[in-house]
Design a protein around this motif. Structure first.
Motif, short mmCIF file in Angstrom:
data_model
loop_
_atom_site.label_atom_id
_atom_site.label_comp_id
_atom_site.label_asym_id
_atom_site.label_seq_id
_atom_site.Cartn_x
_atom_site.Cartn_y
_atom_site.Cartn_z
N PHE A 12 1.48 -1.03 0.32
CA PHE A 12 -0.06 0.06 -0.50
C PHE A 12 0.91 1.13 0.25
O PHE A 12 1.99 1.65 1.01
CB PHE A 12 -1.11 0.32 1.03
CG PHE A 12 -1.48 1.20 1.39
CD1 PHE A 12 -3.25 1.20 0.52
CD2 PHE A 12 -1.34 2.65 2.53
CE1 PHE A 12 -3.36 3.07 0.76
CE2 PHE A 12 -2.53 3.60 2.81
CZ PHE A 12 -3.35 3.85 2.04
N LYS A 13 0.39 1.82 -0.97
CA LYS A 13 1.61 3.36 -0.80
C LYS A 13 0.28 4.53 -0.35
O LYS A 13 -0.14 4.62 -1.78
CB LYS A 13 1.98 3.24 -2.76
CG LYS A 13 3.13 2.12 -3.06
CD LYS A 13 2.97 2.32 -4.48
CE LYS A 13 4.07 1.36 -4.19
NZ LYS A 13 3.49 -0.06 -4.68
N PRO A 14 0.55 5.03 0.28
CA PRO A 14 -0.61 6.11 0.59
C PRO A 14 -0.85 7.37 0.05
O PRO A 14 0.52 7.95 -0.26
CB PRO A 14 -0.12 6.22 2.44
CG PRO A 14 1.18 6.10 2.92
CD PRO A 14 1.42 4.67 1.63
N VAL A 15 -1.45 8.24 -0.14
CA VAL A 15 -1.15 9.99 -0.75
C VAL A 15 -0.59 10.59 0.07
O VAL A 15 -1.56 10.35 1.57
CB VAL A 15 -2.62 9.71 -1.30
CG1 VAL A 15 -2.13 11.34 -1.67
CG2 VAL A 15 -3.38 8.99 -2.48
N LEU A 16 0.15 11.27 -0.37
CA LEU A 16 0.77 11.91 0.53
C LEU A 16 0.66 13.84 0.24
O LEU A 16 0.32 14.10 -0.94
CB LEU A 16 2.41 11.87 0.57
CG LEU A 16 3.22 10.36 0.73
CD1 LEU A 16 4.43 10.97 1.13
CD2 LEU A 16 2.47 10.68 2.48
N VAL A 25 2.35 15.32 9.57
CA VAL A 25 2.77 14.63 10.43
C VAL A 25 1.45 13.34 10.15
O VAL A 25 2.22 12.89 10.21
CB VAL A 25 2.23 15.32 11.86
CG1 VAL A 25 1.97 14.21 13.35
CG2 VAL A 25 3.05 16.42 12.24
N GLU A 26 0.39 13.62 9.85
CA GLU A 26 -0.67 12.84 9.27
C GLU A 26 0.22 11.97 8.63
O GLU A 26 0.27 10.61 8.11
CB GLU A 26 -1.68 13.80 8.65
CG GLU A 26 -2.73 14.01 9.67
CD GLU A 26 -4.11 14.11 9.46
OE1 GLU A 26 -4.57 14.11 8.38
OE2 GLU A 26 -3.84 15.15 10.06
N ASP A 27 0.46 12.42 7.03
CA ASP A 27 1.44 11.57 6.10
C ASP A 27 2.50 10.88 6.73
O ASP A 27 2.42 9.37 6.35
CB ASP A 27 2.24 13.15 5.49
CG ASP A 27 1.44 13.15 4.15
OD1 ASP A 27 -0.29 12.65 4.35
OD2 ASP A 27 1.37 14.48 3.20
N VAL A 28 3.68 11.11 7.32
CA VAL A 28 4.40 10.50 8.31
C VAL A 28 3.91 9.19 9.61
O VAL A 28 4.24 8.01 8.73
CB VAL A 28 5.45 11.32 9.02
CG1 VAL A 28 6.43 9.98 9.94
CG2 VAL A 28 5.77 11.99 8.59
N LEU A 29 2.68 9.43 9.69
CA LEU A 29 2.09 8.84 10.39
C LEU A 29 1.43 7.02 9.18
O LEU A 29 2.06 6.17 9.38
CB LEU A 29 0.93 8.48 11.53
CG LEU A 29 1.67 9.75 12.60
CD1 LEU A 29 0.41 10.43 13.16
CD2 LEU A 29 2.75 8.64 13.62
N LYS A 30 0.90 7.54 8.54
CA LYS A 30 0.61 6.63 7.22
C LYS A 30 1.52 6.32 6.88
O LYS A 30 1.54 4.64 6.23
CB LYS A 30 -0.26 7.50 6.23
CG LYS A 30 -1.73 8.56 6.71
CD LYS A 30 -2.38 8.85 5.37
CE LYS A 30 -3.12 9.42 6.00
NZ LYS A 30 -3.84 10.82 4.38
N LEU A 31 2.55 7.07 6.13
CA LEU A 31 4.19 6.11 5.42
C LEU A 31 4.25 4.98 6.22
O LEU A 31 4.84 4.27 6.46
CB LEU A 31 5.22 6.90 5.22
CG LEU A 31 4.74 8.38 4.37
CD1 LEU A 31 5.93 9.20 3.39
CD2 LEU A 31 4.85 7.28 2.72
N SER A 33 2.91 3.19 9.22
CA SER A 33 1.77 1.62 8.71
C SER A 33 1.78 0.94 8.12
O SER A 33 1.95 0.13 7.25
CB SER A 33 0.96 2.88 8.98
OG SER A 33 -0.50 1.73 8.99
N ALA A 34 2.30 1.69 6.85
CA ALA A 34 2.23 0.71 5.57
C ALA A 34 3.51 0.74 5.43
O ALA A 34 4.03 -0.73 5.16
CB ALA A 34 2.20 2.17 4.13
N LEU A 35 4.25 0.72 5.78
CA LEU A 35 5.95 0.79 5.55
C LEU A 35 6.08 -0.92 6.90
O LEU A 35 6.52 -2.16 6.55
CB LEU A 35 6.67 1.89 6.05
CG LEU A 35 8.53 1.30 6.38
CD1 LEU A 35 8.82 0.05 4.99
CD2 LEU A 35 9.84 1.91 6.71
N GLY A 36 5.23 -1.03 7.51
CA GLY A 36 5.19 -1.85 8.76
C GLY A 36 4.44 -2.76 8.12
O GLY A 36 5.35 -4.25 8.53
N GLN A 37 3.21 -2.10 7.20
CA GLN A 37 2.59 -3.49 6.83
C GLN A 37 3.38 -4.18 5.63
O GLN A 37 3.43 -5.86 4.87
CB GLN A 37 1.22 -2.97 6.41
CG GLN A 37 0.07 -2.32 6.63
CD GLN A 37 -0.75 -2.15 6.58
OE1 GLN A 37 -1.26 -1.97 5.23
NE2 GLN A 37 -1.52 -1.56 7.56
#
Length: 56
Positions: A12-16, A25-31, A33-37
């Motif tokens: 998954f690649k979140p839209v930043l 800050v929200e983008d960093v949290l999304k990234l 999470s996506a990196l962990g998955q």
């Protein structure tokens, strides 16, 4: 031998947006999470491959 279907899937690649400091800050949290998955998917594949190589 190929890995089971569904084991290797695109990450998954979140839209930043990063339009504001708060959005960044929200983008960093999304990234994070996506990196962990994605890392978990890679770990599962590597465990599967090791088991196959060891005969199990």
């Amino acid at each position: 031998m190929l890995p089971p279907a569904g084991l290797i899937v695109p990450c998954f690649k979140p839209v930043l947006t990063g339009a504001t400091p708060a959005a960044t800050v929200e983008d960093v949290l999304k990234l994070k999470s996506a990196l962990g998955q994605c890392a978990a998917q890679a770990d599962e594949y590597l465990k599967w491959r090791k088991a196959i190589e060891e005969g199990g």
